[in-house]
Design a protein around this motif. Structure first.
Motif, PDB file in Angstrom:
ATOM      1  N   ARG A 171       0.829  -1.219   0.000  1.00 13.55           N
ATOM      2  CA  ARG A 171       0.000   0.000   0.000  1.00 13.55           C
ATOM      3  C   ARG A 171       0.862   1.268   0.000  1.00 13.55           C
ATOM      4  NH1 ARG A 171      -2.781  -4.192   0.182  1.00 13.55           N
ATOM      5  NH2 ARG A 171      -4.843  -4.351   1.173  1.00 13.55           N
ATOM      6  N   ALA A 172       2.026   1.195  -0.624  1.00 10.07           N
ATOM      7  CA  ALA A 172       2.928   2.352  -0.675  1.00 10.07           C
ATOM      8  C   ALA A 172       2.507   3.296  -1.793  1.00 10.07           C
ATOM      9  CB  ALA A 172       4.364   1.881  -0.889  1.00 10.07           C
ATOM     10  N   ILE A 173       2.340   4.568  -1.451  1.00  9.29           N
ATOM     11  CA  ILE A 173       1.968   5.581  -2.438  1.00  9.29           C
ATOM     12  C   ILE A 173       3.247   6.074  -3.123  1.00  9.29           C
ATOM     13  CG2 ILE A 173       0.801   7.784  -2.815  1.00  9.29           C
ATOM     14  CD1 ILE A 173      -1.042   5.622  -1.698  1.00  9.29           C
ATOM     15  N   PRO A 174       3.351   6.004  -4.451  1.00 10.75           N
ATOM     16  CA  PRO A 174       4.568   6.456  -5.130  1.00 10.75           C
ATOM     17  C   PRO A 174       4.711   7.971  -5.049  1.00 10.75           C
ATOM     18  CG  PRO A 174       2.888   5.893  -6.741  1.00 10.75           C
ATOM     19  CD  PRO A 174       2.347   5.481  -5.405  1.00 10.75           C
ATOM     20  N   PRO A 175       5.929   8.507  -5.187  1.00 13.52           N
ATOM     21  CA  PRO A 175       6.150   9.945  -5.008  1.00 13.52           C
ATOM     22  C   PRO A 175       5.417  10.818  -6.016  1.00 13.52           C
ATOM     23  CG  PRO A 175       8.142   8.845  -5.813  1.00 13.52           C
ATOM     24  CD  PRO A 175       7.187   7.777  -5.402  1.00 13.52           C
ATOM     25  N   GLU A 176       5.126  10.281  -7.191  1.00 11.73           N
ATOM     26  CA  GLU A 176       4.434  11.099  -8.186  1.00 11.73           C
ATOM     27  C   GLU A 176       2.947  11.279  -7.881  1.00 11.73           C
ATOM     28  OE1 GLU A 176       4.656   6.863  -9.925  1.00 11.73           O
ATOM     29  OE2 GLU A 176       5.945   8.235  -8.756  1.00 11.73           O
ATOM     30  N   VAL A 177       2.429  10.470  -6.962  1.00  8.71           N
ATOM     31  CA  VAL A 177       1.047  10.628  -6.500  1.00  8.71           C
ATOM     32  C   VAL A 177       1.085  11.478  -5.238  1.00  8.71           C
ATOM     33  CG1 VAL A 177      -0.988   9.437  -5.624  1.00  8.71           C
ATOM     34  CG2 VAL A 177       0.304   8.447  -7.523  1.00  8.71           C
ATOM     35  N   ARG A 178       0.507  12.665  -5.312  1.00  5.45           N
ATOM     36  CA  ARG A 178       0.696  13.671  -4.255  1.00  5.45           C
ATOM     37  C   ARG A 178      -0.517  13.763  -3.324  1.00  5.45           C
ATOM     38  NH1 ARG A 178       4.348  17.424  -6.447  1.00  5.45           N
ATOM     39  NH2 ARG A 178       4.430  18.357  -4.356  1.00  5.45           N
ATOM     40  N   PRO A 179      -0.300  13.682  -2.028  1.00  6.00           N
ATOM     41  CA  PRO A 179      -1.406  13.907  -1.104  1.00  6.00           C
ATOM     42  C   PRO A 179      -1.742  15.394  -1.026  1.00  6.00           C
ATOM     43  CG  PRO A 179       0.627  13.595   0.113  1.00  6.00           C
ATOM     44  CD  PRO A 179       0.961  13.369  -1.328  1.00  6.00           C
ATOM     45  N   TYR A 180      -3.002  15.673  -0.780  1.00  5.94           N
ATOM     46  CA  TYR A 180      -3.414  17.063  -0.559  1.00  5.94           C
ATOM     47  C   TYR A 180      -4.631  17.083   0.355  1.00  5.94           C
ATOM     48  CZ  TYR A 180      -7.386  16.557  -3.799  1.00  5.94           C
ATOM     49  OH  TYR A 180      -8.552  16.170  -4.394  1.00  5.94           O
ATOM     50  N   GLU A 181      -4.777  18.170   1.056  1.00  6.45           N
ATOM     51  CA  GLU A 181      -5.933  18.360   1.936  1.00  6.45           C
ATOM     52  C   GLU A 181      -6.382  19.808   1.834  1.00  6.45           C
ATOM     53  OE1 GLU A 181      -7.172  18.210   6.658  1.00  6.45           O
ATOM     54  OE2 GLU A 181      -5.402  17.119   5.968  1.00  6.45           O
ATOM     55  N   PRO A 182      -7.576  20.055   1.308  1.00  2.00           N
ATOM     56  CA  PRO A 182      -8.064  21.441   1.231  1.00  2.00           C
ATOM     57  C   PRO A 182      -8.222  22.035   2.620  1.00  2.00           C
ATOM     58  CG  PRO A 182      -9.445  19.925  -0.044  1.00  2.00           C
ATOM     59  CD  PRO A 182      -8.552  19.091   0.811  1.00  2.00           C
ATOM     60  N   GLY A 183      -8.100  23.352   2.697  1.00  2.00           N
ATOM     61  CA  GLY A 183      -8.304  24.036   3.967  1.00  2.00           C
ATOM     62  C   GLY A 183      -9.768  24.149   4.341  1.00  2.00           C
ATOM     63  N   LEU A 184     -10.655  23.856   3.410  1.00  2.00           N
ATOM     64  CA  LEU A 184     -12.093  23.846   3.644  1.00  2.00           C
ATOM     65  C   LEU A 184     -12.589  22.417   3.473  1.00  2.00           C
ATOM     66  CD1 LEU A 184     -12.947  27.000   1.507  1.00  2.00           C
ATOM     67  CD2 LEU A 184     -12.756  26.899   4.004  1.00  2.00           C
ATOM     68  N   GLN A 185     -13.439  21.962   4.380  1.00  2.00           N
ATOM     69  CA  GLN A 185     -13.826  20.559   4.398  1.00  2.00           C
ATOM     70  C   GLN A 185     -15.285  20.356   4.020  1.00  2.00           C
ATOM     71  OE1 GLN A 185     -11.753  17.878   4.984  1.00  2.00           O
ATOM     72  NE2 GLN A 185     -10.104  19.389   4.927  1.00  2.00           N
ATOM     73  N   LEU A 186     -15.516  19.320   3.223  1.00  2.00           N
ATOM     74  CA  LEU A 186     -16.864  18.893   2.879  1.00  2.00           C
ATOM     75  C   LEU A 186     -17.355  17.896   3.918  1.00  2.00           C
ATOM     76  CD1 LEU A 186     -19.196  18.745   0.733  1.00  2.00           C
ATOM     77  CD2 LEU A 186     -17.957  16.796  -0.230  1.00  2.00           C
ATOM     78  N   TRP A 187     -18.547  18.122   4.447  1.00  2.00           N
ATOM     79  CA  TRP A 187     -19.136  17.208   5.418  1.00  2.00           C
ATOM     80  C   TRP A 187     -19.505  15.891   4.738  1.00  2.00           C
ATOM     81  CZ3 TRP A 187     -19.715  15.688  10.152  1.00  2.00           C
ATOM     82  CH2 TRP A 187     -20.824  14.939  10.569  1.00  2.00           C
TER      83      TRP A 187
END
Length: 348
Positions: free
Chosen positions: A60-76
């Motif tokens: 389940r290793a995410i390769p470096p070219e796949v980038r995590p992100y988290e918006p500063g605004l959240q959807l419920w």
């Protein structure tokens, strides 16, 4: 077109597109040598989230070219936790010539995983294919977390959750069509807001991934209470539904809650303020013969239809109308504080 011919055409379209009937199946998805054989995209491992060809599924290793992100605004999402990833092909840029309608390069992939108390439930996948169209599908995780297979017709009352519902492909389309290039959440306002992490707007600019970097970072105007309320309504109502985009589900209502980059000079310049505050509501909050309600009645939560509908579930009055069966009590309290902080209308 005659009824028989129309029925035949509809059946042909359903068969040719796969319809909304596909359910998870084990065939062709069993592990082999630590990976998943990938003739199709039936298994999540074959989408590239864990590397190409399904070989990275075991770790389940995410390769470096796949980038995590988290918006500063959240959807419920009815209390589920979410993790998000994006893949932008090397050497490409997001077309940001229209600051409020980003367009993504061919080959872009996005994933969003939903988890309940640490257990993955579903992962949604978008891929911009070579012809420029989007493949959009969902993978349902097994209870033991060993497989994640394609599910397109949705599922109600997922076991082990508090009634969580995986949306069908049709429901997904209802929301995603509200953006010009169908991507929700990966956009300027959310990626610039406080709390954004991973591949943020600043990081995209730094890495040269935007065709037209913003001259100014989009910031939500107002007091902390106003910023929180406007941001919440933007992400939960405006991004997908209540905007000026004619394909958006709520566009025709005239209630537009998306924050546009060119309208962030002040709270009163936003579409949110102009189309909700002191605007008469179609849905009343106190019965047919009660006091007339506004979408947002300054200082008067009892006659603010927007707040009232946020607290409804299971009927035509619920907002949002899709993708939720549980009231977001924190979000509701946030909007209530915003309304209470407004000076009441004189003579109201």
């Amino acid at each position: 077109m005659s009824p028989p011919r129309a029925s035949a055409l509809l059946l042909t379209l359903i068969v040719s597109t796969g319809g909304c009937t596909k359910t998870p199946a084990e065939e062709g998805s069993k592990e082999a040598d630590g990976g998943i054989p990938c003739q199709t995209l039936q298994h999540l491992a074959c989408t590239g989230l864990y590397g190409e060809g399904g070989a990275g599924w075991a770790t389940r290793a995410i390769p470096p070219e796949v980038r995590p992100y988290e918006p500063g605004l959240q959807l419920w999402s009815d209390g589920l936790d979410k993790t998000r990833f994006i893949y932008l092909p090397p050497g490409t840029k997001v077309d940001t010539s229209k600051s409020d309608e980003w367009r993504f390069p061919v080959g872009t992939k996005l994933w969003k995983e939903f988890s309940w108390k640490g257990r993955p439930i579903e992962t949604r996948f978008l891929w911009k294919r070579p012809d420029g169209s989007w493949l959009r599908t969902t993978y349902r995780w097994s209870d033991d977390g060993k497989t994640a297979l394609e599910l397109t017709r949705g599922e109600k009352d997922v076991p082990g959750t508090e009634g969580y519902e995986i949306p069908s492909q049709q429901d997904c389309q209802s929301c995603h069509r509200g953006r010009g290039d169908e991507v929700l959440g990966f956009e300027a306002v959310a990626l610039a807001h406080d709390g954004a992490r991973g591949l943020t707007l600043a990081k995209l600019v730094e890495e040269g991934r935007l065709s037209h970097p913003p001259a100014q970072v989009p910031r939500i105007p107002g007091t902390p209470v106003e910023q929180a309320a406007l941001g919440y309504l933007h992400m939960n109502c405006g991004v997908s539904c209540h905007s000026a985009n004619r394909m958006a589900l709520g566009s025709g209502s005239g209630l537009h809650l998306r924050l546009e980059a060119g309208e962030l000079g002040s709270v009163r310049e936003t579409d949110t303020w102009r189309t909700s505050v002191n605007v008469k509501a179609l849905i009343q909050t106190s019965g047919m013969f009660g006091k007339s309600s506004q979408r947002v009645a300054p200082g008067d939560v009892q006659h603010s239809s927007l707040l009232y509908r946020m607290g409804q579930r299971g009927d035509f009055m619920q907002m949002p109308p899709l993708g939720t069966r549980v009231v977001d009590e924190q979000g509701q309290a946030l909007i209530q504080r915003w309304i209470e902080a407004m000076p009441a209308k004189k003579g109201g």
